[in-house]
Design an enzyme around this catalytic site. Structure first.
Site, PDB file in Angstrom:
ATOM      1  CE  LYS A   1     -18.413 -12.920  10.331  1.00 45.20           C
ATOM      2  NZ  LYS A   1     -18.352 -11.690  11.117  1.00 45.20           N
TER       3      LYS A   1
ATOM      4  N   GLY B   1      -6.901  -8.085   1.314  1.00 48.26           N
ATOM      5  CA  GLY B   1      -5.537  -8.109   1.839  1.00 48.26           C
ATOM      6  C   GLY B   1      -4.955  -9.498   2.037  1.00 48.26           C
TER       7      GLY B   1
ATOM      8  N   GLY C   1     -12.152  -4.304   0.997  1.00 47.00           N
ATOM      9  CA  GLY C   1     -13.496  -3.805   1.292  1.00 47.00           C
ATOM     10  C   GLY C   1     -13.929  -2.752   0.288  1.00 47.00           C
TER      11      GLY C   1
ATOM     12  NE  ARG D   1      -4.365  -1.306   1.890  1.00 45.67           N
ATOM     13  CZ  ARG D   1      -5.329  -1.475   2.774  1.00 45.67           C
ATOM     14  NH1 ARG D   1      -5.128  -1.178   4.046  1.00 45.67           N
ATOM     15  NH2 ARG D   1      -6.506  -1.915   2.392  1.00 45.67           N
TER      16      ARG D   1
HETATM   17  C1  3PG Z   1      -8.635  -1.679   5.195  1.00 46.43           C
HETATM   18  O1  3PG Z   1      -7.548  -2.152   5.496  1.00 46.43           O
HETATM   19  O2  3PG Z   1      -9.622  -2.376   4.929  1.00 46.43           O
HETATM   20  C2  3PG Z   1      -8.753  -0.186   5.077  1.00 46.43           C
HETATM   21  O3  3PG Z   1      -7.555   0.432   5.427  1.00 46.43           O
HETATM   22  C3  3PG Z   1      -9.893   0.327   5.921  1.00 46.43           C
HETATM   23  O4  3PG Z   1      -9.686  -0.004   7.259  1.00 46.43           O
HETATM   24  P1  3PG Z   1     -10.945  -0.248   8.199  1.00 46.43           P
HETATM   25  O5  3PG Z   1     -11.604  -1.504   7.704  1.00 46.43           O
HETATM   26  O6  3PG Z   1     -10.391  -0.369   9.594  1.00 46.43           O
HETATM   27  O7  3PG Z   1     -11.857   0.939   8.041  1.00 46.43           O
END
Ligand code: 3PG
Ligand code: MG
Length: 399
Positions: free
Chosen positions: A201, A351, A376, A37
């Site tokens: 999930k 990730g 996400g 990232r």
């Molecule tokens: C992630 O790693 O999914 C993003 O950096 C967002 O982080 P968060 O899910 O804690 O909002």
């Protein structure tokens, strides 16, 4: 994109406040285990520094709600300094007079990293501190969002802040690059277009599955969520992972979709452990009492690998089994290998999955793989077609 771009800004002599997503995985002793990232934000960072501006970086790390040294951005500032081969000082906070002075004192080409923006509750819940986005905004002349991975969050530093930068908030190059891969999946994918959705999930993925079903030629489901779908089909699932509240939704998705593929065989185990006894079963026989599904089986791997050779475009989110345990990693790894040997354009989000595929050494040599920096965020983009952190940016000037 109909948003202002970093390259539209007249940067000379200005201060650029840039939101990045440096929420990178850290080992227990605080070492960065995957810096992709940070690397992905370098094009925007270098562009600002070489165009006569100074740069102030905002990021979150983890989910703290108050100052906590465990979530300091110090290791990230250090890594960025190594990558840029120049000092990257870390401010003691992200707002306040001292930080404002540090920002004002920057010369063109200099950079300042702010401390974790989530040390302030106003970041995630602006109603708790309505002045917080304004305090952040004081630090720069322009605002740039390059935090693709956090742009599904409507937080102070990703969305509310742009109010203070009318006609002066722009998208960074990483956001533009991510959208150049993800938008075509919604609007003009090359067919056959397949999607693989894995992970634990259904509750977090039902929306995206529903939306993708309108677009894909086939959707392949693996990972822990499979068992809720199998249960919905009346198949015994033993003690497998299962979301009782989602059976109805799984049934609806199955009814409306002829294009859903579920595994035909599974690797099952008598405990959730790499050392557990394991065997392969046919899904139609059901999973016996006391056993649980851990990975897709060899027949499924073979059949899906063959089908994937025909795909032109494929989106993949979520592992197909418990890949952290070597005995149950085969499904995920063999499917990744089959895709690496294909000509399919593969877009991978999430990730854990990205890290696992990179660890297999497929990171750099597969130029037909695109690794999204937002798991996400990519899913929400494919579900809703837009993201709050991008919606909030200034519109592009009509050409
Ligand atoms: C992630 O790693 O999914 C993003 O950096 C967002 O982080 P968060 O899910 O804690 O909002
Ligand atoms: Mg997340």
């Amino acid at each position: 994109m109909d948003k202002l771009s970093l390259k539209d800004l007249s940067l000379k002599g200005k201060r650029v406040l840039m939101r990045v997503d440096f929420n990178v995985p850290l080992s227990q002793d605080g070492k960065i285990t995957d810096d992709s990232r940070i690397v992905a934000a370098l094009p925007s960072i270098k562009y600002v520094l070489t165009h006569g501006a100074s740069l102030i970086l905002i990021s979150h790390l983890g989910r703290p709600t108050k100052p906590d040294p465990q979530f300091s951005l110090a290791p990230i500032a250090k890594r960025l300094a190594e990558l840029l081969q120049r000092p990257v000082p870390l401010a003691p906070d992200c707002i306040g007079l001292q930080v404002e002075k540090m920002a004002v004192d920057l010369h063109p080409g200099e950079i300042l990293m702010l401390e974790n923006v989530r040390f302030h509750p106003g970041e995630e819940e602006p109603e708790k501190d309505p002045s917080f986005p304004e305090h952040l905004a004081r630090l720069g002349d322009f605002y740039v969002n390059d935090a693709f991975g956090a742009s599904h969050r409507a937080h102070a530093s990703t969305a509310f802040i742009t109010k203070y930068f009318p006609a002066k908030s722009a998208a960074g190059f990483l956001i533009e690059k991510e959208l150049s891969f993800l938008s075509p999946l919604l609007h003009s994918p090359n067919h056959p277009f397949y999607a693989i959705i894995g992970g634990a999930k259904i509750s977090t993925k039902a929306g995206v599955i529903h939306n993708l079903l309108k677009r894909v030629d086939a959707l392949f489901l693996g990972g822990g969520m499979t068992f809720t779908f199998l249960k919905a089909k009346g198949i015994e699932i033993g003690s497998s992972l299962f979301e009782e509240g989602e059976v109805k939704r799984a049934k609806e998705l199955l009814q409306n979709a002829k294009s859903i593929h579920l595994p035909s065989d599974l690797v099952i185990a008598d405990a959730f452990s790499n050392k557990a006894n394991r065997k392969v079963i046919e899904v139609k026989e059901g999973i016996p009492e006391g056993w649980q599904g851990m990975d897709i089986g060899p027949k499924t791997i073979h059949a899906w690998s063959k089908l994937f050779q025909k795909a032109s475009t494929l989106f993949w989110n979520g592992p197909l089994g418990v890949f952290e345990m070597p005995h149950f990693a085969k499904g995920t790894f063999e499917i990744a290998t089959a895709l690496a040997n294909s000509k399919t354009d593969v877009i991978i989000g999430g990730g854990d999955l990205v890290a696992a595929i990179r660890q297999m050494g497929m990171g750099n040599q597969c130029d037909h793989f695109y690794f999204s920096t937002g798991g996400g965020a990519a899913l929400e983009f494919l579900e809703f077609g837009h993201l709050p952190g991008i919606d909030a940016l200034s519109s592009a000037k009509p050409k």
